[in-house]
Design an enzyme around this catalytic site. Sequence first.
Site, PDB file in Angstrom:
ATOM      1  N   ASP A  11       0.691  -1.149   0.032  1.00  0.00           N
ATOM      2  CA  ASP A  11       0.256   0.165   0.022  1.00  0.00           C
ATOM      3  C   ASP A  11       0.645   1.129   0.035  1.00  0.00           C
ATOM      4  O   ASP A  11       1.197   2.400   1.186  1.00  0.00           O
ATOM      5  CB  ASP A  11      -0.483   0.083   0.972  1.00  0.00           C
ATOM      6  CG  ASP A  11      -1.771  -0.873   1.130  1.00  0.00           C
ATOM      7  OD1 ASP A  11      -2.319  -2.195   0.192  1.00  0.00           O
ATOM      8  OD2 ASP A  11      -2.792  -1.603   1.943  1.00  0.00           O
ATOM      9  N   ASP A  62      -5.402  -6.844  -5.369  1.00  0.00           N
ATOM     10  CA  ASP A  62      -6.298  -6.706  -4.684  1.00  0.00           C
ATOM     11  C   ASP A  62      -7.285  -5.243  -4.408  1.00  0.00           C
ATOM     12  O   ASP A  62      -7.189  -4.780  -4.265  1.00  0.00           O
ATOM     13  CB  ASP A  62      -5.861  -6.650  -3.251  1.00  0.00           C
ATOM     14  CG  ASP A  62      -6.747  -6.592  -2.042  1.00  0.00           C
ATOM     15  OD1 ASP A  62      -8.324  -7.211  -2.388  1.00  0.00           O
ATOM     16  OD2 ASP A  62      -6.873  -5.724  -0.749  1.00  0.00           O
ATOM     17  N   LYS A  64     -11.094  -5.517  -5.628  1.00  0.00           N
ATOM     18  CA  LYS A  64     -11.982  -6.065  -5.007  1.00  0.00           C
ATOM     19  C   LYS A  64     -13.285  -5.421  -5.505  1.00  0.00           C
ATOM     20  O   LYS A  64     -14.101  -4.811  -5.173  1.00  0.00           O
ATOM     21  CB  LYS A  64     -11.743  -5.017  -3.503  1.00  0.00           C
ATOM     22  CG  LYS A  64     -11.442  -5.720  -2.211  1.00  0.00           C
ATOM     23  CD  LYS A  64     -11.259  -5.239  -0.724  1.00  0.00           C
ATOM     24  CE  LYS A  64     -10.636  -5.204  -0.056  1.00  0.00           C
ATOM     25  NZ  LYS A  64      -9.434  -5.168   0.353  1.00  0.00           N
ATOM     26  N   ASP A  67     -19.823  -5.002  -8.730  1.00  0.00           N
ATOM     27  CA  ASP A  67     -20.225  -4.267  -9.538  1.00  0.00           C
ATOM     28  C   ASP A  67     -21.301  -5.247 -10.409  1.00  0.00           C
ATOM     29  O   ASP A  67     -21.825  -6.507  -9.764  1.00  0.00           O
ATOM     30  CB  ASP A  67     -19.569  -3.679 -10.721  1.00  0.00           C
ATOM     31  CG  ASP A  67     -19.681  -2.946 -11.413  1.00  0.00           C
ATOM     32  OD1 ASP A  67     -21.173  -2.706 -12.399  1.00  0.00           O
ATOM     33  OD2 ASP A  67     -19.080  -1.453 -11.831  1.00  0.00           O
ATOM     34  N   PRO A  69     -22.368  -8.602 -12.409  1.00  0.00           N
ATOM     35  CA  PRO A  69     -21.875  -9.894 -13.141  1.00  0.00           C
ATOM     36  C   PRO A  69     -20.579  -9.250 -14.387  1.00  0.00           C
ATOM     37  O   PRO A  69     -19.870  -9.518 -14.943  1.00  0.00           O
ATOM     38  CB  PRO A  69     -22.899 -10.869 -13.327  1.00  0.00           C
ATOM     39  CG  PRO A  69     -23.687 -10.442 -12.303  1.00  0.00           C
ATOM     40  CD  PRO A  69     -23.457  -8.706 -12.299  1.00  0.00           C
ATOM     41  N   GLY A 211       0.298  -5.370   6.661  1.00  0.00           N
ATOM     42  CA  GLY A 211       0.723  -4.652   5.408  1.00  0.00           C
ATOM     43  C   GLY A 211       1.111  -3.312   6.273  1.00  0.00           C
ATOM     44  O   GLY A 211       3.112  -3.915   6.441  1.00  0.00           O
TER      45      GLY A 211
END
Length: 235
Positions: A11, A62, A64, A67, A69, A211
């Site tokens: 990150d 990552d 995530k 929405d 399909p 992280g």
Amino acid sequence: MSRERLIVALDVPDRASAFALAERLDGHVGMLKIGLELFVAEGPAIVRELRSRHPQLEIFLDLKLHDIPNTMRGAIRSAAGLGARLITVHAGSGVEHLRACVEQAEASSGGTLGVLAVTVLTSQDQLACEQAGHTRSPAELVGIRARAAAEAGCAGLVCSGQELEGITPLTSGLLRVVPGIRPAGAELGDQKRVMTPARAIAAGATHLVVGRPIRQAQDPAAAADAIVAEITAAS
Ligand code: C5P
């Protein structure tokens, strides 16, 4: 090998910081996680570049996704050629959405890209779930979504260590990837449902995502080595 079970969250805001951290961690951890901060700043090229500079380190994308399909399928199709090993989608969207992602990953990557279902963010506690309109506890939601992940054929799921014991029978054979990991005494930051590396491994985590406790350490490689030693001792 314990090292392969440790995933570090990159990150960071830009490619220079990502390359510097990857350089320090190569040989100490198994996978690098590229999240929204780095991906939005640097785009898909960062995935290819990290893969080519550090072929021993797998990439976990990552994003995530959450929405309809058809749109999720498109994103998975675009991600499939980048060389990532895992990609995340939100399990709260339901089995049909998860299945669309799994089918697309299989079709576009030939099985090299695994879909992980994010159950309930480790930053969400009971109150946050209530405020979001849920009448179930985080643990109950994780159970429902873990079942959906298994039914849809996902490679695995993401949850906190605190729910692992309840879902292990449902998820045998799946990856159980656990963020919200804090070595004893480490700062929690915004994480709520946390666990130490040893306890998460003992509870059934296959992989840990870490992280800040590594990134913000004076010596990130040494911090990673200490967590790998904890994984070994708890396995
Ligand atoms: O710094 P820290 O160890 O809290 O980082 C945890 C990482 O795992 C972050 O990159 C965060 O986006 C990710 N993550 C999470 N909870 C989830 C899924 C992913 O904290 N449920």
